[in-house]
Design a protein around this motif. Structure first.
Motif, PDB file in Angstrom:
ATOM      1  N   LEU A  94       0.645  -1.115   0.079  1.00  0.00           N
ATOM      2  CA  LEU A  94      -0.021   0.046  -0.209  1.00  0.00           C
ATOM      3  C   LEU A  94       0.941   1.156   0.029  1.00  0.00           C
ATOM      4  O   LEU A  94       0.213   2.398  -0.096  1.00  0.00           O
ATOM      5  CB  LEU A  94      -0.845  -0.168   1.105  1.00  0.00           C
ATOM      6  N   GLY A  95       2.231   1.183   0.149  1.00  0.00           N
ATOM      7  CA  GLY A  95       3.012   2.408  -0.006  1.00  0.00           C
ATOM      8  C   GLY A  95       3.803   2.601   1.337  1.00  0.00           C
ATOM      9  O   GLY A  95       4.651   3.721   1.120  1.00  0.00           O
ATOM     10  N   ALA A  96       3.740   1.718   2.338  1.00  0.00           N
ATOM     11  CA  ALA A  96       4.551   2.056   3.491  1.00  0.00           C
ATOM     12  C   ALA A  96       6.117   1.686   3.052  1.00  0.00           C
ATOM     13  O   ALA A  96       6.466   0.802   2.251  1.00  0.00           O
ATOM     14  CB  ALA A  96       4.106   1.180   4.691  1.00  0.00           C
ATOM     15  N   ASP A  97       6.855   2.345   3.760  1.00  0.00           N
ATOM     16  CA  ASP A  97       8.436   2.159   3.499  1.00  0.00           C
ATOM     17  C   ASP A  97       9.250   1.345   4.431  1.00  0.00           C
ATOM     18  O   ASP A  97       9.997   0.671   4.116  1.00  0.00           O
ATOM     19  CB  ASP A  97       9.197   3.560   3.753  1.00  0.00           C
ATOM     20  N   ASP A  98       8.324   0.924   5.606  1.00  0.00           N
ATOM     21  CA  ASP A  98       9.032   0.347   6.708  1.00  0.00           C
ATOM     22  C   ASP A  98       7.884  -0.211   7.577  1.00  0.00           C
ATOM     23  O   ASP A  98       6.977   0.124   7.691  1.00  0.00           O
ATOM     24  CB  ASP A  98      10.074   0.884   7.271  1.00  0.00           C
ATOM     25  N   TYR A  99       8.171  -1.290   8.318  1.00  0.00           N
ATOM     26  CA  TYR A  99       7.298  -1.779   9.449  1.00  0.00           C
ATOM     27  C   TYR A  99       8.277  -2.307  10.682  1.00  0.00           C
ATOM     28  O   TYR A  99       9.152  -2.527  10.568  1.00  0.00           O
ATOM     29  CB  TYR A  99       6.191  -2.756   9.115  1.00  0.00           C
ATOM     30  N   VAL A 100       7.558  -1.917  11.911  1.00  0.00           N
ATOM     31  CA  VAL A 100       8.044  -2.434  13.037  1.00  0.00           C
ATOM     32  C   VAL A 100       7.152  -3.038  13.980  1.00  0.00           C
ATOM     33  O   VAL A 100       5.822  -2.696  14.161  1.00  0.00           O
ATOM     34  CB  VAL A 100       8.552  -1.277  14.136  1.00  0.00           C
ATOM     35  N   THR A 101       7.234  -4.431  14.410  1.00  0.00           N
ATOM     36  CA  THR A 101       6.090  -5.437  14.972  1.00  0.00           C
ATOM     37  C   THR A 101       6.346  -5.111  16.426  1.00  0.00           C
ATOM     38  O   THR A 101       7.388  -5.109  17.051  1.00  0.00           O
ATOM     39  CB  THR A 101       6.539  -6.702  14.721  1.00  0.00           C
ATOM     40  N   LYS A 102       5.240  -4.717  17.019  1.00  0.00           N
ATOM     41  CA  LYS A 102       4.853  -4.782  18.346  1.00  0.00           C
ATOM     42  C   LYS A 102       5.215  -6.013  19.100  1.00  0.00           C
ATOM     43  O   LYS A 102       4.531  -7.162  18.578  1.00  0.00           O
ATOM     44  CB  LYS A 102       3.749  -4.095  18.958  1.00  0.00           C
ATOM     45  N   PRO A 103       5.721  -6.201  20.182  1.00  0.00           N
ATOM     46  CA  PRO A 103       6.290  -5.238  20.950  1.00  0.00           C
ATOM     47  C   PRO A 103       7.587  -4.914  20.421  1.00  0.00           C
ATOM     48  O   PRO A 103       8.250  -5.849  20.129  1.00  0.00           O
ATOM     49  CB  PRO A 103       6.440  -5.836  22.586  1.00  0.00           C
ATOM     50  N   PHE A 104       7.878  -3.487  20.505  1.00  0.00           N
ATOM     51  CA  PHE A 104       9.356  -3.387  19.739  1.00  0.00           C
ATOM     52  C   PHE A 104      10.051  -2.682  20.722  1.00  0.00           C
ATOM     53  O   PHE A 104       9.870  -2.097  21.838  1.00  0.00           O
ATOM     54  CB  PHE A 104       9.084  -2.248  18.488  1.00  0.00           C
ATOM     55  N   GLY A 105      11.418  -2.474  20.303  1.00  0.00           N
ATOM     56  CA  GLY A 105      12.494  -2.070  21.026  1.00  0.00           C
ATOM     57  C   GLY A 105      12.632  -0.801  20.760  1.00  0.00           C
ATOM     58  O   GLY A 105      12.442  -0.139  19.593  1.00  0.00           O
ATOM     59  N   VAL A 106      12.875   0.314  21.569  1.00  0.00           N
ATOM     60  CA  VAL A 106      12.662   1.723  21.280  1.00  0.00           C
ATOM     61  C   VAL A 106      13.992   1.844  20.529  1.00  0.00           C
ATOM     62  O   VAL A 106      13.975   2.820  19.561  1.00  0.00           O
ATOM     63  CB  VAL A 106      12.992   2.607  22.720  1.00  0.00           C
ATOM     64  N   ARG A 107      14.960   1.209  20.791  1.00  0.00           N
ATOM     65  CA  ARG A 107      16.512   1.467  20.097  1.00  0.00           C
ATOM     66  C   ARG A 107      16.373   1.066  18.375  1.00  0.00           C
ATOM     67  O   ARG A 107      16.709   1.916  17.686  1.00  0.00           O
ATOM     68  CB  ARG A 107      17.475   0.612  20.578  1.00  0.00           C
ATOM     69  N   GLU A 108      15.430  -0.041  18.172  1.00  0.00           N
ATOM     70  CA  GLU A 108      15.205  -0.200  16.681  1.00  0.00           C
ATOM     71  C   GLU A 108      14.192   0.662  16.181  1.00  0.00           C
ATOM     72  O   GLU A 108      14.657   1.111  14.982  1.00  0.00           O
ATOM     73  CB  GLU A 108      14.451  -1.641  16.882  1.00  0.00           C
ATOM     74  N   LEU A 109      13.334   1.365  16.774  1.00  0.00           N
ATOM     75  CA  LEU A 109      12.234   2.270  16.313  1.00  0.00           C
ATOM     76  C   LEU A 109      13.150   3.359  15.917  1.00  0.00           C
ATOM     77  O   LEU A 109      12.932   4.124  14.706  1.00  0.00           O
ATOM     78  CB  LEU A 109      11.286   2.454  17.105  1.00  0.00           C
ATOM     79  N   MET A 110      14.008   3.911  16.666  1.00  0.00           N
ATOM     80  CA  MET A 110      14.971   5.286  16.405  1.00  0.00           C
ATOM     81  C   MET A 110      15.567   5.083  15.381  1.00  0.00           C
ATOM     82  O   MET A 110      15.864   5.847  14.510  1.00  0.00           O
ATOM     83  CB  MET A 110      15.540   5.599  17.696  1.00  0.00           C
ATOM     84  N   ALA A 111      16.226   3.645  15.288  1.00  0.00           N
ATOM     85  CA  ALA A 111      17.095   3.365  13.995  1.00  0.00           C
ATOM     86  C   ALA A 111      16.436   3.590  12.921  1.00  0.00           C
ATOM     87  O   ALA A 111      16.717   4.000  11.730  1.00  0.00           O
ATOM     88  CB  ALA A 111      17.928   2.217  14.209  1.00  0.00           C
ATOM     89  N   ARG A 112      15.182   2.968  12.987  1.00  0.00           N
ATOM     90  CA  ARG A 112      14.412   2.869  11.513  1.00  0.00           C
ATOM     91  C   ARG A 112      13.906   4.402  11.151  1.00  0.00           C
ATOM     92  O   ARG A 112      14.053   4.836  10.124  1.00  0.00           O
ATOM     93  CB  ARG A 112      13.115   2.136  11.743  1.00  0.00           C
ATOM     94  N   VAL A 113      13.586   5.160  12.416  1.00  0.00           N
ATOM     95  CA  VAL A 113      13.301   6.748  12.079  1.00  0.00           C
ATOM     96  C   VAL A 113      14.483   7.489  11.392  1.00  0.00           C
ATOM     97  O   VAL A 113      14.497   8.126  10.315  1.00  0.00           O
ATOM     98  CB  VAL A 113      12.841   7.465  13.377  1.00  0.00           C
ATOM     99  N   LYS A 114      15.579   7.063  11.898  1.00  0.00           N
ATOM    100  CA  LYS A 114      16.826   7.956  11.511  1.00  0.00           C
ATOM    101  C   LYS A 114      17.287   7.456  10.021  1.00  0.00           C
ATOM    102  O   LYS A 114      17.419   8.384   9.294  1.00  0.00           O
ATOM    103  CB  LYS A 114      17.962   7.572  12.448  1.00  0.00           C
ATOM    104  N   ALA A 115      17.068   6.308   9.843  1.00  0.00           N
ATOM    105  CA  ALA A 115      17.505   5.836   8.498  1.00  0.00           C
ATOM    106  C   ALA A 115      16.691   6.332   7.525  1.00  0.00           C
ATOM    107  O   ALA A 115      17.134   6.797   6.298  1.00  0.00           O
ATOM    108  CB  ALA A 115      17.212   4.246   8.605  1.00  0.00           C
ATOM    109  N   ASN A 116      15.126   6.047   7.766  1.00  0.00           N
ATOM    110  CA  ASN A 116      14.189   6.684   6.671  1.00  0.00           C
ATOM    111  C   ASN A 116      14.356   8.187   6.659  1.00  0.00           C
ATOM    112  O   ASN A 116      14.209   8.782   5.297  1.00  0.00           O
ATOM    113  CB  ASN A 116      12.893   6.409   7.190  1.00  0.00           C
TER     114      ASN A 116
END
Length: 231
Positions: A94-116
Motif C-alpha cells: 500500500l506504499g509504506a516504507d517500513d514496518y516495526v512489529t509490536k512489542p518493539f524495542g525503542v532503539r530499533e524504532l529510533m534506528a528506523r526513524v533515523k534511517a528513513n
C-alpha cells in the motif's frame, strides 16, 4: 530546523513512549489517535515522517496509508502487533516504507526513524535540471535530477523508496546486489530490516515500470543471489 514526525496510534501509552523518545532525539512530534485524524494531520501538518499503527478505530492503518500515499511521498513506518507475513506485505504494497512489529524495542524504532529520514534528506535534489537523464530500450527514461521516471512519454508515479531502488540499480547496470546489500544501500539499514521489504518493493516497481511484470525487462533476478538492472 527540527524534523517533524507524526505518530498515529490509539494506544496512549505507546504514543507517550514514542513521543518521549522522539523528543529526546530532538524531533518535533504531532500525534493522532485514529486513522482518519492521522490522514487529516498528515495533509495539514506535512510531517517529515509518519509512524502509523495498523489496528485503530474509525480508519485502520492500511486505509490511512493508502489515502496518505495518494497525495504524499512522506516516509511511513507502520506499527503492527501481528507477526504474520501477509500483514507486513500488505502494508508495504500500500506504499509504506517500513514496518516495526509490536512489542518493539525503542532503539530499533529510533534506528528506523533515523534511517528513513536520512534516506529522504539525501534523496532531495539540490538544483533541479533536466540534463541528467538515463535512457533505456523500451522507452524507459530516468531523470536523476527531477526525480521523474517515464515510459514512452508517460510519467510513472513512484514512491521515493521505489525511485531510489530503481536509481541505485539503473546506475550500476548488470551488477547483482543481494537483498542485504540493497537494504543497506537504499534503505540505510545495517543491522535492522527484513529482506522481504526488498522483495515487495521490487514487485511494486516491476508492476509500474515493466510492460509485463511476469517477464521483466529491466529489474531482473539472479536466482539465489539478488537483483540487478538489465535494461
Amino acid at each position: 530546523m527540527s524534523r517533524k514526525i507524526l505518530v498515529v496510534d490509539d494506544e496512549k501509552n505507546i504514543v507517550e513512549i514514542i513521543k518521549f523518545n522522539l523528543k529526546k532525539e530532538g524531533y518535533d512530534v504531532i500525534t493522532a489517535s485514529n486513522g482518519q485524524e492521522g490522514v487529516e494531520k498528515a495533509f495539514s501538518e506535512q510531517p517529515d515522517l509518519i509512524i502509523l499503527d495498523i489496528m485503530m478505530p474509525v480508519m485502520d492503518g492500511y486505509e490511512a496509508c493508502r489515502k496518505i500515499r495518494e497525495k504524499l511521498d512522506t516516509p511511513i513506518i507502520m506499527l503492527t502487533a501481528r507477526a504474520e507475513e501477509v500483514d507486513k506485505v500488505l502494508g508495504l504494497e500500500l506504499g509504506a516504507d517500513d514496518y516495526v512489529t509490536k512489542p518493539f524495542g525503542v532503539r530499533e524504532l529510533m534506528a528506523r526513524v533515523k534511517a528513513n529520514l536520512r534516506r529522504q534528506s539525501t534523496s532531495e535534489p539540490e538544483t533541479p535540471s533536466a540534463g541528467n537523464v538515463l535512457r533505456f530500450s523500451g522507452g524507459l527514461t530516468i531523470d536523476l535530477d527531477l526525480y521523474e521516471v517515464r515510459r514512452e512519454d508517460r510519467v510513472i508515479d513512484l514512491t521515493l523508496r521505489e525511485f531510489e531502488l530503481l536509481k541505485f540499480l539503473a546506475t550500476q547496470k548488470n551488477q547483482v546486489f543481494s537483498r542485504e546489500v540493497l537494504l543497506e544501500k537504499v534503505w540505510g539499514y545495517e543491522y535492522f530490516g527484513d529482506v522481504r521489504t526488498v522483495d515487495v518493493t521490487v514487485r511494486r516497481l516491476r508492476e509500474k515500470v515493466e510492460a509485463d511484470p511476469s517477464k521483466p525487462q529491466y529489474i531482473l533476478t539472479k536466482r539465489g543471489v539478488g537483483y540487478y538492472f538489465g535494461g
